[in-house]
Design a protein around this motif. Structure first.
Motif, PDB file in Angstrom:
ATOM      1  N   LEU A   1      44.639  42.385  75.916  1.00 47.27           N
ATOM      2  CA  LEU A   1      45.492  42.810  74.816  1.00 47.27           C
ATOM      3  C   LEU A   1      45.513  41.785  73.687  1.00 47.27           C
ATOM      4  O   LEU A   1      45.534  42.151  72.506  1.00 47.27           O
ATOM      5  N   LEU A   2      45.495  40.518  74.048  1.00 45.45           N
ATOM      6  CA  LEU A   2      45.748  39.445  73.083  1.00 45.45           C
ATOM      7  C   LEU A   2      44.479  38.849  72.458  1.00 45.45           C
ATOM      8  O   LEU A   2      44.365  38.757  71.226  1.00 45.45           O
ATOM      9  N   GLU A   3      43.531  38.455  73.297  1.00 46.30           N
ATOM     10  CA  GLU A   3      42.454  37.607  72.796  1.00 46.30           C
ATOM     11  C   GLU A   3      41.459  38.288  71.854  1.00 46.30           C
ATOM     12  O   GLU A   3      40.963  37.636  70.926  1.00 46.30           O
ATOM     13  N   PRO A   4      41.109  39.567  72.033  1.00 40.06           N
ATOM     14  CA  PRO A   4      40.231  40.180  71.023  1.00 40.06           C
ATOM     15  C   PRO A   4      40.855  40.174  69.623  1.00 40.06           C
ATOM     16  O   PRO A   4      40.163  39.938  68.618  1.00 40.06           O
ATOM     17  N   GLN A   5      42.166  40.406  69.533  1.00 44.72           N
ATOM     18  CA  GLN A   5      42.839  40.373  68.239  1.00 44.72           C
ATOM     19  C   GLN A   5      42.885  38.959  67.682  1.00 44.72           C
ATOM     20  O   GLN A   5      42.771  38.748  66.465  1.00 44.72           O
ATOM     21  N   VAL A   6      43.058  37.979  68.570  1.00 43.86           N
ATOM     22  CA  VAL A   6      43.042  36.580  68.144  1.00 43.86           C
ATOM     23  C   VAL A   6      41.684  36.224  67.549  1.00 43.86           C
ATOM     24  O   VAL A   6      41.594  35.601  66.481  1.00 43.86           O
ATOM     25  N   ALA A   7      40.615  36.625  68.210  1.00 43.44           N
ATOM     26  CA  ALA A   7      39.273  36.337  67.707  1.00 43.44           C
ATOM     27  C   ALA A   7      39.025  37.024  66.369  1.00 43.44           C
ATOM     28  O   ALA A   7      38.400  36.453  65.464  1.00 43.44           O
ATOM     29  N   THR A   8      39.514  38.251  66.229  1.00 43.37           N
ATOM     30  CA  THR A   8      39.377  38.984  64.974  1.00 43.37           C
ATOM     31  C   THR A   8      40.017  38.220  63.819  1.00 43.37           C
ATOM     32  O   THR A   8      39.424  38.071  62.739  1.00 43.37           O
ATOM     33  N   LEU A   9      41.221  37.708  64.045  1.00 37.99           N
ATOM     34  CA  LEU A   9      41.930  36.964  63.005  1.00 37.99           C
ATOM     35  C   LEU A   9      41.304  35.588  62.775  1.00 37.99           C
ATOM     36  O   LEU A   9      41.196  35.129  61.629  1.00 37.99           O
ATOM     37  N   ALA A  10      40.879  34.937  63.851  1.00 40.15           N
ATOM     38  CA  ALA A  10      40.291  33.603  63.717  1.00 40.15           C
ATOM     39  C   ALA A  10      39.044  33.627  62.837  1.00 40.15           C
ATOM     40  O   ALA A  10      38.784  32.687  62.082  1.00 40.15           O
ATOM     41  N   ALA A  11      38.276  34.693  62.911  1.00 40.14           N
ATOM     42  CA  ALA A  11      37.066  34.795  62.087  1.00 40.14           C
ATOM     43  C   ALA A  11      37.406  34.765  60.601  1.00 40.14           C
ATOM     44  O   ALA A  11      36.599  34.323  59.785  1.00 40.14           O
ATOM     45  N   ARG A  12      38.615  35.210  60.250  1.00 42.30           N
ATOM     46  CA  ARG A  12      39.013  35.252  58.841  1.00 42.30           C
ATOM     47  C   ARG A  12      39.638  33.946  58.377  1.00 42.30           C
ATOM     48  O   ARG A  12      39.459  33.562  57.209  1.00 42.30           O
ATOM     49  N   VAL A  13      40.380  33.259  59.243  1.00 48.37           N
ATOM     50  CA  VAL A  13      41.207  32.138  58.757  1.00 48.37           C
ATOM     51  C   VAL A  13      40.788  30.771  59.285  1.00 48.37           C
ATOM     52  O   VAL A  13      41.338  29.756  58.843  1.00 48.37           O
ATOM     53  N   ALA A  14      39.852  30.697  60.205  1.00 51.63           N
ATOM     54  CA  ALA A  14      39.457  29.400  60.770  1.00 51.63           C
ATOM     55  C   ALA A  14      38.876  28.489  59.693  1.00 51.63           C
ATOM     56  O   ALA A  14      38.140  28.936  58.810  1.00 51.63           O
ATOM     57  N   THR A  15      39.214  27.206  59.764  1.00 52.14           N
ATOM     58  CA  THR A  15      38.614  26.213  58.880  1.00 52.14           C
ATOM     59  C   THR A  15      37.274  25.761  59.464  1.00 52.14           C
ATOM     60  O   THR A  15      36.960  26.057  60.628  1.00 52.14           O
ATOM     61  N   GLN A  16      36.516  25.030  58.666  1.00 55.00           N
ATOM     62  CA  GLN A  16      35.258  24.504  59.183  1.00 55.00           C
ATOM     63  C   GLN A  16      35.509  23.552  60.345  1.00 55.00           C
ATOM     64  O   GLN A  16      34.742  23.515  61.313  1.00 55.00           O
ATOM     65  N   ALA A  17      36.592  22.778  60.256  1.00 54.88           N
ATOM     66  CA  ALA A  17      36.935  21.874  61.361  1.00 54.88           C
ATOM     67  C   ALA A  17      37.231  22.656  62.633  1.00 54.88           C
ATOM     68  O   ALA A  17      36.850  22.243  63.742  1.00 54.88           O
ATOM     69  N   ASP A  18      37.907  23.801  62.494  1.00 54.73           N
ATOM     70  CA  ASP A  18      38.176  24.659  63.650  1.00 54.73           C
ATOM     71  C   ASP A  18      36.862  25.133  64.268  1.00 54.73           C
ATOM     72  O   ASP A  18      36.679  25.087  65.492  1.00 54.73           O
ATOM     73  N   LEU A  19      35.953  25.612  63.424  1.00 55.13           N
ATOM     74  CA  LEU A  19      34.679  26.134  63.915  1.00 55.13           C
ATOM     75  C   LEU A  19      33.854  25.042  64.583  1.00 55.13           C
ATOM     76  O   LEU A  19      33.182  25.289  65.591  1.00 55.13           O
ATOM     77  N   ASP A  20      33.926  23.837  64.040  1.00 48.17           N
ATOM     78  CA  ASP A  20      33.202  22.712  64.657  1.00 48.17           C
ATOM     79  C   ASP A  20      33.765  22.405  66.035  1.00 48.17           C
ATOM     80  O   ASP A  20      33.004  22.138  66.985  1.00 48.17           O
ATOM     81  N   ARG A  21      35.098  22.433  66.165  1.00 53.58           N
ATOM     82  CA  ARG A  21      35.727  22.163  67.468  1.00 53.58           C
ATOM     83  C   ARG A  21      35.373  23.259  68.471  1.00 53.58           C
ATOM     84  O   ARG A  21      35.086  22.979  69.645  1.00 53.58           O
ATOM     85  N   ILE A  22      35.366  24.506  68.015  1.00 51.15           N
ATOM     86  CA  ILE A  22      34.990  25.624  68.885  1.00 51.15           C
ATOM     87  C   ILE A  22      33.550  25.463  69.358  1.00 51.15           C
ATOM     88  O   ILE A  22      33.236  25.670  70.541  1.00 51.15           O
ATOM     89  N   THR A  23      32.673  25.095  68.453  1.00 44.38           N
ATOM     90  CA  THR A  23      31.259  24.917  68.802  1.00 44.38           C
ATOM     91  C   THR A  23      31.074  23.776  69.794  1.00 44.38           C
ATOM     92  O   THR A  23      30.242  23.866  70.712  1.00 44.38           O
TER      93      THR A  23
END
Length: 220
Positions: free
Chosen positions: A93-115
């Protein structure tokens, strides 16, 4: 500025929970925070003013900024009788929506940490290492939304994943082949996030979690 404030809150809360920061700990300098959060110095200063107003930090001229005990306010955990099926229901219920929103608002630093979490998980050859980085990867995606209320909800979910029944089931069903499969699914999620593909990120997360659910619970 709100995104900078939430990034700073997440940084301090995560550090407190991990033991890196504690009450009285001195925060990094403004210059270090500018580099770490990829934000203007003016935004960092304003975020620190808000955190001071909220009682999370205290600033001493000439000495620096220090954490207060408020940053360690505990999150109430999940019920001890939470089942793996209930955990997966909430995750789906939660995580697909979280990923949808993260794709729009994540910073480059966020994406680097995820990677970084993705790469470390892919390099892990044993169950414990992979599971640790798996949890960090999913949490890093949630952090990229920069929403304190969401993180409280996500951390309650993570307390459920720490229950013995979940760990026993995961260990019993885990194989090197399955971990490679999960890493491939994680890669699809992260690729979509980095492409700013909101729909693709949510769909990749849904496919991954449905696969996890099928492998754990034997449902199709």
């Amino acid at each position: 500025m709100m995104a900078v404030e939430q990034s700073l809150r997440s940084l301090l809360t995560e550090g407190a929970q991990a033991g890196t920061f504690g009450p009285g700990s001195k925060l990094p300098t403004e210059r270090a925070l500018v580099e770490q959060l990829s934000a203007p110095r003016s935004a960092i200063r304003r975020a620190l003013e808000v955190l001071e107003r909220d009682g999370l930090v205290i600033r001493h001229v000439g000495r620096g900024t220090f954490l207060t005990e408020a940053v360690l306010q505990p999150v109430e955990g999940a019920p001890a009788n939470t089942s793996p099926a209930e955990i997966m229901q909430v995750r789906l219920l939660l995580e697909p929506q979280v990923a949808t929103l993260a794709a729009r608002v994540a910073t480059q630093a966020d994406l680097d940490r995820i990677t970084e979490c993705l790469d470390a998980g892919g390099s892990s050859e044993d169950f414990d290492g992979f599971e640790s980085w798996d949890a960090r990867l999913h949490r890093a995606i949630a952090q990229a939304v920069h929403n304190g209320l969401l993180m409280n909800m996500f951390d309650v979910l993570n307390t459920a994943r720490a229950l013995p029944v979940w760990g026993t089931l995961k260990r019993r069903t885990s194989t090197p082949e399955l971990r490679r499969c999960y890493h491939g699914e994680h890669t699809a999620i992260v690729d979509a996030l980095r492409d700013r593909d909101s729909a693709g990120s949510g769909e990749a997360m849904r496919i991954h979690l449905e696969n996890v659910s099928d492998n754990l619970l034997g449902r199709h």
